[in-house]
Write an enzyme that holds these catalytic residues in place. Structure first.
Site, PDB file in Angstrom:
ATOM      1  N   SER A 279      59.437  55.057  49.957  1.00 17.52           N
ATOM      2  CA  SER A 279      59.771  54.402  51.221  1.00 17.52           C
ATOM      3  C   SER A 279      60.029  52.935  50.926  1.00 17.52           C
ATOM      4  O   SER A 279      59.521  52.394  49.930  1.00 17.52           O
ATOM      5  CB  SER A 279      58.577  54.517  52.181  1.00 17.52           C
TER       6      SER A 279
ATOM      7  N   TYR B 102      49.521  54.349  54.854  1.00 16.91           N
ATOM      8  CA  TYR B 102      50.872  54.782  54.464  1.00 16.91           C
ATOM      9  C   TYR B 102      51.491  53.784  53.487  1.00 16.91           C
ATOM     10  O   TYR B 102      52.019  54.168  52.434  1.00 16.91           O
ATOM     11  CB  TYR B 102      51.740  54.919  55.716  1.00 16.91           C
TER      12      TYR B 102
HETATM   13  N1  LIG Z   1      62.074  59.276  58.253  1.00 14.85           N
HETATM   14  C1  LIG Z   1      62.007  58.027  57.807  1.00 14.85           C
HETATM   15  O1  LIG Z   1      62.451  57.077  58.460  1.00 14.85           O
HETATM   16  C2  LIG Z   1      61.363  57.744  56.465  1.00 14.85           C
HETATM   17  C3  LIG Z   1      61.323  56.427  56.026  1.00 14.85           C
HETATM   18  C4  LIG Z   1      60.768  56.146  54.787  1.00 14.85           C
HETATM   19  C5  LIG Z   1      60.252  57.156  54.011  1.00 14.85           C
HETATM   20  N2  LIG Z   1      60.299  58.431  54.457  1.00 14.85           N
HETATM   21  C6  LIG Z   1      59.712  59.459  53.600  1.00 14.85           C
HETATM   22  O2  LIG Z   1      60.568  60.583  53.512  1.00 14.85           O
HETATM   23  C7  LIG Z   1      59.776  61.761  53.355  1.00 14.85           C
HETATM   24  C8  LIG Z   1      60.152  62.768  54.427  1.00 14.85           C
HETATM   25  O3  LIG Z   1      59.985  62.166  55.688  1.00 14.85           O
HETATM   26  P1  LIG Z   1      60.494  62.853  57.031  1.00 14.85           P
HETATM   27  O4  LIG Z   1      60.920  61.761  57.917  1.00 14.85           O
HETATM   28  O5  LIG Z   1      61.398  63.985  56.723  1.00 14.85           O
HETATM   29  O6  LIG Z   1      59.069  63.402  57.565  1.00 14.85           O
HETATM   30  P2  LIG Z   1      58.707  64.583  58.552  1.00 14.85           P
HETATM   31  O7  LIG Z   1      57.412  64.241  59.196  1.00 14.85           O
HETATM   32  O8  LIG Z   1      59.873  64.909  59.446  1.00 14.85           O
HETATM   33  O9  LIG Z   1      58.469  65.810  57.526  1.00 14.85           O
HETATM   34  C9  LIG Z   1      57.359  65.790  56.640  1.00 14.85           C
HETATM   35  C10 LIG Z   1      56.936  67.224  56.352  1.00 14.85           C
HETATM   36  O10 LIG Z   1      55.779  67.173  55.492  1.00 14.85           O
HETATM   37  C11 LIG Z   1      54.897  68.207  55.905  1.00 14.85           C
HETATM   38  N3  LIG Z   1      53.520  67.926  55.501  1.00 14.85           N
HETATM   39  C12 LIG Z   1      52.704  66.964  55.993  1.00 14.85           C
HETATM   40  N4  LIG Z   1      51.487  67.063  55.442  1.00 14.85           N
HETATM   41  C13 LIG Z   1      51.521  68.110  54.562  1.00 14.85           C
HETATM   42  C14 LIG Z   1      50.553  68.705  53.708  1.00 14.85           C
HETATM   43  N5  LIG Z   1      49.277  68.274  53.623  1.00 14.85           N
HETATM   44  N6  LIG Z   1      50.937  69.767  52.949  1.00 14.85           N
HETATM   45  C15 LIG Z   1      52.208  70.239  53.022  1.00 14.85           C
HETATM   46  N7  LIG Z   1      53.160  69.713  53.840  1.00 14.85           N
HETATM   47  C16 LIG Z   1      52.818  68.656  54.604  1.00 14.85           C
HETATM   48  C17 LIG Z   1      55.043  68.234  57.422  1.00 14.85           C
HETATM   49  O11 LIG Z   1      54.588  69.445  57.981  1.00 14.85           O
HETATM   50  C18 LIG Z   1      56.541  67.984  57.610  1.00 14.85           C
HETATM   51  O12 LIG Z   1      57.262  69.202  57.713  1.00 14.85           O
HETATM   52  C19 LIG Z   1      58.317  61.309  53.420  1.00 14.85           C
HETATM   53  O13 LIG Z   1      57.828  61.111  52.110  1.00 14.85           O
HETATM   54  C20 LIG Z   1      58.397  59.987  54.144  1.00 14.85           C
HETATM   55  O14 LIG Z   1      57.328  59.123  53.836  1.00 14.85           O
HETATM   56  C21 LIG Z   1      60.834  58.768  55.676  1.00 14.85           C
END
Ligand SMILES: NC(=O)c1ccc[n+]([C@@H]2O[C@H](COP(=O)([O-])OP(=O)(O)OC[C@H]3O[C@@H](n4cnc5c(N)ncnc54)[C@H](O)[C@@H]3O)[C@@H](O)[C@H]2O)c1
Length: 278
Positions: free
Chosen positions: A148, A161
């Site tokens: 991130s 986080y």
């Molecule tokens: N969306 C954004 O703006 C953003 C920004 C920076 C970083 N990220 C990173 O991108 C990645 C994906 O983010 P996203 O926005 O798709 O998130 P999201 O919340 O839409 O999806 C995350 C998934 O991880 C699963 N998960 C959570 N805890 C878990 C566990 N203990 N075991 C197994 N699965 C688990 C959830 O059920 C979910 O389906 C993450 O690493 C997030 O930190 C996202």
């Protein structure tokens, strides 16, 4: 450009939605075999099953396995089950993550531990398990950790986080230099603000916050999950064969920006309409 990913075995965590689900679709489109995993068993099975139907022989090239990555035994089982399904894992995408908003002074240690267990400890354990198999089998492989911008940029109300993503960046570098001699590359792809359920419930949860997010995004819009998936595909492909220990930001220009940029009201309004209608 052929990314040369056909017939690779890929493991994607957090695959039920958002960036993880987009990665599953992108690898299927490249002809890879994908083991998709998530703690959300029903949602994951449904989403991954629907996506598989959109690709040639998709249903034969994808498996969904439910697992809670906070559980070390579940991680070992996952690696074994993935290998049984499709052979040794060539590419591992550590994508699953959670956030926890709290005032720093009120942040509970149990919440801190829960976030770190998912976002940092699980990528360590899964990356180690996958790397051990690769070394034993004398195979080359790739690990991509989804980081991130918060690996570098701090938030006042999301300490666990931010700490987890900062730690993940150094875990990535440390694994990269440790595993290089075994032919295993380890990189990070670090999103900015991407339009996913996590973003809609978090940094973009109100019009004021969305305006703030766009004011910190030179490209003037949220990113899409498929734009992150494209970067993941490249970093995991033989096309990136001389890149290891690196972090590729997919952030619309967030990291290099000082201060703010003007917000395009039309773009903001379009997002509001689309969001409220979704
Ligand atoms: N969306 C954004 O703006 C953003 C920004 C920076 C970083 N990220 C990173 O991108 C990645 C994906 O983010 P996203 O926005 O798709 O998130 P999201 O919340 O839409 O999806 C995350 C998934 O991880 C699963 N998960 C959570 N805890 C878990 C566990 N203990 N075991 C197994 N699965 C688990 C959830 O059920 C979910 O389906 C993450 O690493 C997030 O930190 C996202």
């Amino acid at each position: 450009m052929d990314l040369k990913l056909a017939n690779k075995t890929v493991l994607v965590t957090g695959a039920a939605r958002g960036v993880g689900l987009a990665c599953v679709g992108a690898y299927l489109a490249e002809g890879a075999r994908v083991v998709a995993t998530d703690i959300a068993a029903d949602a994951g099975m449904d989403a991954v099953g629907a996506l598989a139907g959109e690709h040639d022989s998709g249903r034969d090239r994808v498996r969904f396995i439910a697992a809670d990555l906070r559980d070390g035994a579940a991680i070992s089982d996952l690696v074994t089950q993935a290998e049984t399904a499709f052979g040794p894992i060539d590419i591992c995408i550590n994508n699953a993550a959670v956030t926890h908003r709290a005032n720093f002074l009120d942040l509970d240690v149990a919440d801190f531990d829960r976030v770190l267990a998912t976002n940092l400890r699980a990528p360590f354990l899964l990356g180690q398990a996958v790397a051990r198999r690769l070394v034993t089998l004398e195979r080359q492989g790739v690990i991509v950790n989804i980081g991130s911008v918060n690996a570098q940029l701090a938030l006042p109300d999301n300490t666990a986080y931010v700490a987890s993503k900062g730690g993940l960046l150094q875990l990535t570098r440390s694994m990269a230099v440790a595993l290089a001699r075994h032919g295993i590359r380890v990189n990070m792809v670090a999103p900015g603000s991407i339009d996913t359920p996590l973003q809609r419930g978090g940094m973009s949860r109100s019009p004021e916050l969305r305006r703030m997010v766009l004011s910190r995004t030179p490209l003037g819009r949220l990113g899409r999950a498929d734009e992150v998936a494209d970067a993941v595909l490249y970093m995991s492909s033989p096309r990136a064969s001389y890149i290891t220990g690196e972090c590729l930001y997919v952030d619309g220009g967030r990291i290099p920006l000082n201060f703010t940029v003007p917000v395009d009201d039309a773009a903001l309004a379009a997002f509001e309409i689309e969001r409220d209608g979704s």
